[in-house]
Design a protein around this motif. Structure first.
Motif, short mmCIF file in Angstrom:
data_model
loop_
_atom_site.label_atom_id
_atom_site.label_comp_id
_atom_site.label_asym_id
_atom_site.label_seq_id
_atom_site.Cartn_x
_atom_site.Cartn_y
_atom_site.Cartn_z
N LEU A 9 0.82 -1.21 0.00
CA LEU A 9 0.00 0.00 0.00
C LEU A 9 0.86 1.26 0.00
O LEU A 9 0.50 2.26 -0.64
CB LEU A 9 -0.93 0.01 1.23
CG LEU A 9 -2.18 -0.86 1.15
CD1 LEU A 9 -2.89 -0.88 2.50
CD2 LEU A 9 -3.12 -0.35 0.08
N PHE A 16 -3.91 2.01 -5.27
CA PHE A 16 -4.97 1.81 -4.29
C PHE A 16 -5.73 3.10 -3.96
O PHE A 16 -6.74 3.05 -3.26
CB PHE A 16 -4.39 1.22 -2.99
CG PHE A 16 -3.87 -0.17 -3.15
CD1 PHE A 16 -4.72 -1.25 -3.02
CD2 PHE A 16 -2.54 -0.41 -3.43
CE1 PHE A 16 -4.25 -2.54 -3.17
CE2 PHE A 16 -2.05 -1.69 -3.58
CZ PHE A 16 -2.90 -2.77 -3.45
N ILE A 20 -9.40 3.70 -2.04
CA ILE A 20 -9.49 4.46 -0.80
C ILE A 20 -10.52 5.57 -0.92
O ILE A 20 -11.36 5.79 -0.02
CB ILE A 20 -8.11 5.03 -0.42
CG1 ILE A 20 -7.15 3.89 -0.05
CG2 ILE A 20 -8.23 6.01 0.74
CD1 ILE A 20 -5.72 4.35 0.16
N THR A 273 -15.60 0.02 -5.40
CA THR A 273 -14.41 -0.33 -4.61
C THR A 273 -13.85 -1.68 -5.03
O THR A 273 -12.63 -1.85 -5.13
CB THR A 273 -14.77 -0.36 -3.11
OG1 THR A 273 -15.40 0.87 -2.75
CG2 THR A 273 -13.53 -0.55 -2.27
N LEU A 277 -10.11 -2.33 -6.45
CA LEU A 277 -9.22 -3.27 -5.77
C LEU A 277 -8.78 -4.38 -6.71
O LEU A 277 -7.61 -4.81 -6.69
CB LEU A 277 -9.92 -3.87 -4.55
CG LEU A 277 -9.76 -3.12 -3.22
CD1 LEU A 277 -10.55 -3.81 -2.14
CD2 LEU A 277 -8.30 -3.02 -2.82
N VAL A 312 -7.33 -0.20 3.21
CA VAL A 312 -8.04 0.70 2.31
C VAL A 312 -9.28 1.27 3.00
O VAL A 312 -9.55 2.47 2.94
CB VAL A 312 -8.43 -0.03 1.01
CG1 VAL A 312 -9.49 0.74 0.24
CG2 VAL A 312 -7.21 -0.22 0.12
#
Length: 377
Positions: A9, A16, A20, A273, A277, A312
């Protein structure tokens, strides 16, 4: 594996960042939506929460404070005979028509007739004593600061309510009602404004303070059983406020729309999301394939993805919380009804983290391509 998730991360934060932001905005939407729902529907009980009465006495079956019917004023004697009751006062609620001073047209208003004494129970939390004392003047009224432009008046102006001339002697915050505009007056002024001849002089509610507020439930049950004074019922302030809010949330159908909207926010947030991801995991598929070739099992790689989803969600929530506090303060400064409690805030946090967890589970599908053989292509 946990250290790997965190380091990925940190060094691949650009991959990412969309996830987030997606979790953060979804959590922010849920938080603001909950605050608006609690604030808007909570304003249905502003008469109760803005007062210090422990008991409310009204017509049996009343589902919301704005649906009250007149009761026999002799019920006041029954309340005063109870040794636990220390103070009783009537509350008159009138649905009226407002005509502004500048010919702004008619406006439906709710007139609340209260005892203007300094130790009065009604609106004691929202009306300062000095402003409250001005209601003792004949035909004096107070309106909410956020409604004064809507009513087309300023402090000192005159208006007409149900054909009677009144004067605006002040404004205050925290008086906004659900479905209309609140106007506060003294009991004498409210009786003059009441145009219903059948209920003239009869209170809509009686409110009482107790020597021991903790005994409210027991006193309410004791007072509820006497029918010799005509039909009436007794509620504690807490139960009557909850009753009013639940009526507007559930019985009017508005609550179903709110739940549906919350589900849509969760679904859209989960889709966005999970896709971001998945894209982040797919971008690191060669690194995962290398780890797999070195002996790291697929199960351990899945835990890495779940750990990434957790971070996240946590980082997104941290940003959403900071932005949410600023937006809520801005809303309060503009007299937008927003209320947020600790249980509801925790529920929003749980929902946002569940969204991140679901997204992480969906993103695991990208690990199917983390085959060591792919390194030879």
């Amino acid at each position: 594996m946990v250290a790997l998730a965190r380091k990925t991360l940190i060094y691949e934060w650009r991959r990412f960042l969309p996830a987030i932001l997606a979790v953060g905005f979804a959590g922010l939407l849920q938080l603001l939506q909950a605050a608006l729902v609690l604030g808007i529907f909570g304003s249905a009980s502003v008469y109760i929460t803005g007062s210090t009465a422990d008991l409310w006495v009204g017509y049996p079956g009343t589902q919301s404070v704005n649906l009250g019917r007149a009761i026999d004023p002799d019920v006041e004697m029954r309340l005063r005979m109870d040794p636990e009751v220390s103070q009783v006062e009537p509350f008159l609620w009138i649905d009226a028509d407002w005509r502004g001073a500048h010919d702004t047209g008619g406006e439906s208003v709710f007139v609340s007739g209260i005892d203007p004494r300094a130790d009065g129970l009604m609106f004691s939390r929202t009306l300062p004593r000095a402003r409250r004392a001005r209601l003792a003047e004949p035909d004096a009224v107070i309106v909410d600061r956020a409604d004064i432009d809507k009513l087309g008046v300023a402090i000192g102006d005159h208006a007409v309510i149900n054909g009677h001339l009144v004067r605006v002697v002040g404004v205050s915050s925290g008086l906004r009602a659900l479905g209309g505009v609140n106007v506060v007056s003294s009991l004498d002024t409210a009786r003059r404004l009441d145009t219903d001849p059948t209920d003239a002089g009869r209170p809509t509610y009686l409110v009482a303070a107790l020597r021991d507020p903790a005994a409210a439930d027991a006193v309410a049950a004791r007072l509820r059983g006497d029918r010799s004074f005509g039909p009436y019922d007794v509620w504690t302030a807490k139960s009557f406020a909850r009753r009013s809010v639940l009526y507007w949330m559930l019985d009017t159908g508005a609550g179903a729309g709110v739940v549906f909207l919350a589900g849509i926010v969760f679904l859209v947030g989960a889709v966005i999301t999970s896709q971001t991801l998945m894209a982040a995991v797919a971008g690191s598929v060669r690194e995962y394939a290398t780890l797999n070739a070195l002996g790291v099992g697929v199960v351990n790689l899945r835990w890495v993805v779940l750990e990434q989803a957790f971070w996240v969600g946590a980082i997104g929530l941290l940003g959403a919380t900071a932005l949410g506090v600023l937006l809520l303060e801005l809303a309060r400064s503009q007299d937008v009804p927003v209320v947020l409690s600790i249980p509801i805030t925790l529920l929003c946090v749980v929902l946002a983290m569940a969204l991140a967890a679901v997204s992480g589970l969906v993103a695991m599908r990208s690990l199917r391509r983390a085959d060591p053989a792919s390194l030879l292509r």
